[in-house]
Design an enzyme around this catalytic site. Structure first.
Site, PDB file in Angstrom:
ATOM      1  N   GLU A  91      78.882  21.355  34.036  1.00  0.00           N
ATOM      2  CA  GLU A  91      78.584  21.409  35.476  1.00  0.00           C
ATOM      3  C   GLU A  91      79.406  20.369  36.218  1.00  0.00           C
ATOM      4  OE1 GLU A  91      74.366  21.016  36.202  1.00  0.00           O
ATOM      5  OE2 GLU A  91      74.123  23.165  36.072  1.00  0.00           O
ATOM      6  N   GLU A 143      72.853  28.688  31.661  1.00  0.00           N
ATOM      7  CA  GLU A 143      71.562  27.993  31.593  1.00  0.00           C
ATOM      8  C   GLU A 143      70.569  28.749  32.456  1.00  0.00           C
ATOM      9  OE1 GLU A 143      71.661  23.803  32.513  1.00  0.00           O
ATOM     10  OE2 GLU A 143      73.506  23.513  31.362  1.00  0.00           O
TER      11      GLU A 143
HETATM   12  C1  GLA Z   1      71.702  21.265  34.499  1.00  0.00           C
HETATM   13  C2  GLA Z   1      72.372  20.584  33.316  1.00  0.00           C
HETATM   14  C3  GLA Z   1      71.469  20.535  32.108  1.00  0.00           C
HETATM   15  C4  GLA Z   1      70.077  20.107  32.488  1.00  0.00           C
HETATM   16  C5  GLA Z   1      69.521  21.058  33.537  1.00  0.00           C
HETATM   17  C6  GLA Z   1      68.129  20.714  33.985  1.00  0.00           C
HETATM   18  O1  GLA Z   1      71.835  22.584  34.424  1.00  0.00           O
HETATM   19  O2  GLA Z   1      73.576  21.216  32.978  1.00  0.00           O
HETATM   20  O3  GLA Z   1      72.016  19.651  31.175  1.00  0.00           O
HETATM   21  O4  GLA Z   1      70.121  18.810  32.983  1.00  0.00           O
HETATM   22  O5  GLA Z   1      70.328  20.970  34.673  1.00  0.00           O
HETATM   23  O6  GLA Z   1      67.250  20.686  32.934  1.00  0.00           O
END
Ligand code: GLA
Length: 591
Positions: free
Chosen positions: A163, A239
């Protein structure tokens, strides 16, 4: 000798191609570093039984390289073993080696020692940062190279950063990570993952690298945004946040099975591939929980249950069964769900001995310094730091201020508790009058977990100085108390049943008795103030009566038949903690 047939994963016009055939990735996140190694197989089989064909894991750099150049890939950190196990069960693996992982993990997976460089700029092309990343990637890719798909292993895809678009927009940095992976022999599908927002997709993606998005709901909207940036190719939610994590002092997060299943249905109906985040969260054992900083600092709890389909100890929940139905409806191959061994209640643990933390600290060599020194510069990754100075008297009452306190300081004058200073909570300071003979001032600072998202350069301990009114206090004795390993020789003495709790932090020791030949998982409900728990020397993590988490998961792997040594470090003044082994976890209800 026959070489194992290699799997190939490629991009088709509207789906993945696995060995040339149309393929939908049905994946679940499983962080090996949050689950005891002896439980990996049980969890993996449950993923498979739900219809999943792939396992995704981050790699937690700070767990593997706690000190510069000292790597650990053993036990719960045996990444290669974890990947091989998944492969042997017929599951593909998606690897997300970071170097930044976020993940509610201390400093987003970065080793704290990176912050000893005062000019450090994480997630940039800062030379010292890239040098450390290069060394880490050398070691990680060495570890998994035979397990890459082109070498016959199960790793079919590897993520670049994590991210990144939520943090920065440096194309050279992202390209550096891409090249670093390729130079080390990664030939598998590379990808980025970002939130479904313009700023994130613009900052976090690379023109010729496969893009994925992360979200918890409104799948069609998120995929539409992804399509603006990637008109062709499979749609993948890297995710799918089907639950969420908790902070100390805030409400426990839940999401209904129906609601999460409806979003899953939407993803699959759109022809999308999915990685459930988390499918099973596990536990932030030790001191590895991270924190968030928005309107103020919020440390993450020890549990990483995440309200996931498999709960913290791997038991299928209603969400698991709801997902299994949806996955089956979309053609996934589900299997019979393996049984889960029940948890057991072993009852009260009598805490019969105590040892003062400060008596232990006095046996350690002090670091002497003109000014306070932060934890990283002390070579300390986690835990507590005791700062001691002596102020001359007499002086009328004045206010003691710490700049900055990361994260929570207990202040003592002449060994007597005088107050708590919390990070970024407005505080007028602690009023202290100094008698004619002067006063020793002790400040015990607890690191409650480094911020893992956003403002990540989160140095711990006392990062500036301490002043009494406007006078900066100097000449400090500093005792680093990185309690990752419980000290061997603590000054134990029998607990005095009639005493009120000590006003200074105290270790409490007792025996969890297991009178059966085969122990089970259990939950340790600790009533007390706030502190840290170890069983048989294994650090279970932090406890805190403010909740929402009110019990710690004790996996069977750290228990033995007969006597089990429980140690609690209680930091709150006058609290005498009690510990009870129960068969269910407790969550504090918030109104
Ligand atoms: C983002 C991050 C993950 C985690 C989620 C929340 O997507 O990439 O590593 O921190 O948020 O759980």
């Amino acid at each position: 000798m026959t070489t194992p047939a290699s799997v190939t994963l490629a991009l088709g016009p509207d789906c993945f191609l696995r060995n040339g055939a149309r393929h939908r990735i049905l994946s679940g996140a499983l962080h090996y570093f949050r689950v005891p190694a002896s439980a990996w197989e049980d969890r993996l089989l449950k993923y498979r039984a739900c219809g999943l064909n792939t396992i995704e894991t981050y790699v937690a750099w700070n767990a593997h390289e706690p000190q510069p150049g000292r790597f650990d890939f053993t036990g719960m950190l045996d990444l290669a073993r974890f990947v091989r196990l998944a492969g042997s069960l017929g599951l593909d693996v998606i690897l997300r080696p970071g170097p930044y992982i976020c993940a509610e993990w201390d400093l987003g997976g970065f080793p704290a020692w990176l912050l000893t460089d005062p000019t450090m700029k994480l997630r940039t092309t800062h030379a010292g940062y890239l040098e450390a990343v290069a060394r880490y990637l050398d070691r990680v890719i060495d570890e998994v190279r035979p397990l890459l798909a082109h070498n016959g292993g199960p790793i079919v895809a590897v993520q670049i950063e994590n991210e990144y678009g939520s943090y920065g927009n440096s194309r050279p940095y992202l390209e550096w990570i891409e090249t670093a992976l390729i130079e080390r022999g990664v030939k598998e599908l590379l990808f980025t993952s970002d939130g479904p927002e313009d700023s994130m997709l613009q900052g976090g993606t690379l023109p010729n690298i496969f893009k994925t998005v992360n979200f918890g709901s409104r799948a069609n909207q998120a995929f539409a945004k992804l399509t603006e940036y990637q008109p062709a190719g499979p749609l993948m939610c890297m995710e799918f946040w089907c639950g969420w994590f908790d902070h100390w002092g805030k409400a426990h997060h839940t999401r209904t099975a129906e609601d999460a299943a409806a979003t899953l249905d939407e993803i699959l109906s759109a022809g999308g591939s999915v990685n459930f985040y988390m499918f099973h969260g596990g536990t932030n054992f030790g001191f590895m929980a991270g924190a968030n900083q928005d309107e103020r600092y919020f440390p993450t709890v020890t549990s990483y249950d995440y309200d996931a389909p498999l709960d913290e100890r791997g038991e299928p929940t209603a969400k698991y069964h709801a997902f299994r139905k949806i996955l089956a409806k979309h053609g996934a191959r589900i299997e019979l769900v393996p049984p889960t061994a029940p948890a057991h209640a072993y009852g009260n643990v009598a805490l019969t001995e105590t040892a003062p933390l400060f008596t232990h600290a006095a046996t350690l060599p002090a670091v002497r310094s003109h000014d306070p020194i932060g934890q990283e510069a002390l070579g300390q990754n986690h835990g507590f730091t005791l700062y001691r100075t002596h102020v001359s008297g007499p002086r009328p009452a004045a206010r003691l201020h710490i700049e900055e306190v990361r994260d929570r300081a207990h202040v003592y004058q002449d060994g007597v508790f005088v107050g708590v200073l919390d990070r970024d909570q407005p505080h007028p300071g602690i009023s202290i009058a100094i008698p004619s003979q002067g006063s020793p001032i002790d400040i015990l600072v607890e690191n409650l977990g480094r911020v893992n998202y956003g403002a990540i350069h989160d140095r711990k301990g006392i990062t500036g100085g301490v002043r009494l009114q406007w006078q900066w206090l100097t000449d400090w004795e500093i005792y680093p108390l990185d309690l990752t390993q419980l000290p061997d020789a603590l000054p134990w003495s029998p607990a005095n049943k009639n005493a009120i709790g000590s006003c200074t932090p105290t270790f409490h020791r007792g025996t969890l008795q297991i009178n059966t030949s085969a122990p089970s998982d259990t939950w340790l409900h600790i009533a007390g103030g706030h502190g840290v728990a170890w069983i048989n020397g294994f650090c279970l993590g932090r406890y805190w009566s403010i909740g929402p988490q009110l019990s710690l998961y004790v996996p069977v792997s750290v228990l033995r038949s007969g006597s089990n040594e429980l140690v609690l470090l209680e930091t709150e003044p006058n609290e005498i903690p009690t510990a009870t082994s129960e068969e269910k976890s407790r969550i504090k209800p918030f109104v």
